[in-house]
Motif scaffolding. Sequence first.
Motif, mmCIF file in Angstrom:
data_model
loop_
_atom_site.group_PDB
_atom_site.id
_atom_site.type_symbol
_atom_site.label_atom_id
_atom_site.label_comp_id
_atom_site.label_asym_id
_atom_site.label_seq_id
_atom_site.Cartn_x
_atom_site.Cartn_y
_atom_site.Cartn_z
ATOM 1 N N THR A 1 -0.138 4.527 8.221
ATOM 2 C CA THR A 1 0.914 3.589 7.822
ATOM 3 C C THR A 1 2.094 4.327 7.218
ATOM 4 N N THR A 2 2.652 5.282 7.963
ATOM 5 C CA THR A 2 3.805 6.010 7.445
ATOM 6 C C THR A 2 5.013 5.116 7.282
ATOM 7 N N ALA A 3 4.981 3.925 7.850
ATOM 8 C CA ALA A 3 6.082 2.982 7.663
ATOM 9 C C ALA A 3 5.658 1.806 6.785
ATOM 10 N N ARG A 4 4.504 1.939 6.113
ATOM 11 C CA ARG A 4 3.987 0.879 5.249
ATOM 12 C C ARG A 4 3.906 -0.438 5.982
ATOM 13 N N HIS A 5 3.240 -0.440 7.131
ATOM 14 C CA HIS A 5 3.187 -1.645 7.947
ATOM 15 C C HIS A 5 2.116 -2.631 7.483
ATOM 16 N N ALA A 6 1.240 -2.197 6.542
ATOM 17 C CA ALA A 6 0.248 -3.148 6.041
ATOM 18 C C ALA A 6 0.754 -3.740 4.736
ATOM 19 N N GLU A 7 0.823 -5.054 4.665
ATOM 20 C CA GLU A 7 1.383 -5.701 3.480
ATOM 21 C C GLU A 7 0.347 -6.681 2.930
ATOM 22 N N LEU A 8 -0.175 -6.373 1.704
ATOM 23 C CA LEU A 8 -1.185 -7.224 1.100
ATOM 24 C C LEU A 8 -0.520 -8.301 0.267
ATOM 25 N N LYS A 9 -1.031 -9.529 0.344
ATOM 26 C CA LYS A 9 -0.460 -10.631 -0.419
ATOM 27 C C LYS A 9 -1.564 -11.371 -1.160
ATOM 28 N N LEU A 10 -1.238 -11.914 -2.309
ATOM 29 C CA LEU A 10 -2.179 -12.754 -3.034
ATOM 30 C C LEU A 10 -2.068 -14.184 -2.525
ATOM 31 N N ASN A 11 -3.222 -14.815 -2.271
ATOM 32 C CA ASN A 11 -3.151 -16.214 -1.860
ATOM 33 C C ASN A 11 -3.186 -17.094 -3.101
ATOM 34 N N SER A 12 -3.328 -18.379 -2.895
ATOM 35 C CA SER A 12 -3.236 -19.313 -4.012
ATOM 36 C C SER A 12 -4.383 -19.156 -4.998
ATOM 37 N N GLY A 13 -5.513 -18.597 -4.556
ATOM 38 C CA GLY A 13 -6.637 -18.392 -5.454
ATOM 39 C C GLY A 13 -6.615 -16.991 -6.022
ATOM 40 N N SER A 14 -7.795 -16.512 -6.443
ATOM 41 C CA SER A 14 -7.868 -15.197 -7.054
ATOM 42 C C SER A 14 -8.224 -14.112 -6.058
ATOM 43 N N SER A 15 -8.638 -14.502 -4.834
ATOM 44 C CA SER A 15 -9.030 -13.502 -3.849
ATOM 45 C C SER A 15 -7.822 -13.045 -3.045
ATOM 46 N N GLY B 1 -2.046 -1.248 -6.483
ATOM 47 C CA GLY B 1 -0.801 -1.370 -5.715
ATOM 48 C C GLY B 1 -0.436 -0.147 -4.904
ATOM 49 N N ILE B 2 -1.396 0.743 -4.660
ATOM 50 C CA ILE B 2 -1.125 1.957 -3.891
ATOM 51 C C ILE B 2 -1.079 1.619 -2.405
ATOM 52 N N PRO B 3 0.011 1.933 -1.708
ATOM 53 C CA PRO B 3 0.109 1.599 -0.284
ATOM 54 C C PRO B 3 -1.011 2.281 0.496
ATOM 55 N N PRO B 4 -1.572 1.612 1.492
ATOM 56 C CA PRO B 4 -2.663 2.199 2.274
ATOM 57 C C PRO B 4 -2.182 3.362 3.125
ATOM 58 N N ALA B 5 -3.030 4.386 3.259
ATOM 59 C CA ALA B 5 -2.696 5.503 4.136
ATOM 60 C C ALA B 5 -2.957 5.143 5.587
ATOM 61 N N ARG B 6 -3.979 4.273 5.805
ATOM 62 C CA ARG B 6 -4.326 3.866 7.161
ATOM 63 C C ARG B 6 -4.582 2.373 7.189
ATOM 64 N N GLU B 7 -4.095 1.719 8.221
ATOM 65 C CA GLU B 7 -4.286 0.280 8.363
ATOM 66 C C GLU B 7 -5.752 -0.073 8.575
ATOM 67 N N ASP B 8 -6.468 0.753 9.366
ATOM 68 C CA ASP B 8 -7.864 0.422 9.647
ATOM 69 C C ASP B 8 -8.726 0.547 8.399
ATOM 70 N N HIS B 9 -8.440 1.527 7.529
ATOM 71 C CA HIS B 9 -9.192 1.663 6.284
ATOM 72 C C HIS B 9 -8.946 0.461 5.365
ATOM 73 N N ARG B 10 -7.687 0.053 5.245
ATOM 74 C CA ARG B 10 -7.376 -1.080 4.365
ATOM 75 C C ARG B 10 -7.977 -2.376 4.917
ATOM 76 N N LEU B 11 -7.931 -2.531 6.219
ATOM 77 C CA LEU B 11 -8.501 -3.727 6.829
ATOM 78 C C LEU B 11 -10.016 -3.781 6.612
ATOM 79 N N ASP B 12 -10.674 -2.633 6.732
ATOM 80 C CA ASP B 12 -12.118 -2.566 6.479
ATOM 81 C C ASP B 12 -12.427 -2.937 5.032
#
Length: 306
Positions: free
Chosen positions: A92-106, A32-43
Amino acid sequence: MEYYVVQAAILQHKMKKYADEVALIKGWLDEGIPPAREDHRLDLLKRLAKAQELLAKQQSQDPTPYNREWKELRAQEVELKERIKAGYSPYTTARHAELKLNSGSSYSSGIKWTKPTKIRKRTSSSYIPTPELLAASTYVAVDFETANSISGASACQIALIKVQNGLVVDRLVSYLKPPAELRRFEFTHLHGISARTVRVAPTWVEILPAIAAFIGSFPVYAHNASFDSKVWQELDDYYNVHTVPTHFFCTYRMAKKALPHLENHKLPTVIKACAPKFKLKHHKADSDAEACAYIVLFFQTYGFEA
């Protein structure tokens, strides 16, 4: 840390250990650690989708959902690269990347792309209250101290002083714990606050309910409000909230207009002219905020145009 997780995932991928790669990336995301960079988290999300696709093939399962997700993430990656080329910051100094769980486990590709709030440049006159607002019987003075010059979101102390009918009736003073990536203390020599000082301090969002209750709808003043309002705005941007006071005024600009004869309009000079008995401890948030409050009281008492 996220960069090293990616490097470890690359090694596992090359060894075709897709189950281990999936477990590694999910384990990191579950922290649950917020990403430092959007491109790193997206990768990272893209690598997870590809590893799940290949693992599904190994286990003779349907890889289609993971392949579809990988394609969506790839399209978002292309879009993000174009935005970075156009000047958008991936940090992402404003925490603009938001990860969500979908209906499955991925993990889904639900990244909410929003640019940081653009701070509207205020004119000097907008920092000066109307006669009606200046005459308010209750007002609040604020002062922030920051850890560094990187971002206002590095605020490490806030002080609020409430004045009612000419008397200080309440105060709220608290250290603030800056976000981990902004916890570099450059200004300890000025305010005496260090990383050790704020170790158990509340974060901005944790103290916001108390701040909102303290301020209510009263006018807010700061000495050099362009700095304090910017700090407030950048804190809000980081945590994706909106709490900057509507009526935010500046005693520095008020003094420049009403007391042009002063040598300068820094806080020590102005408070000496407006409340000479007040003993200022400069760069101590509570003392600076209280000095600001007395400057407002001076203008209420003797008139702003005097």
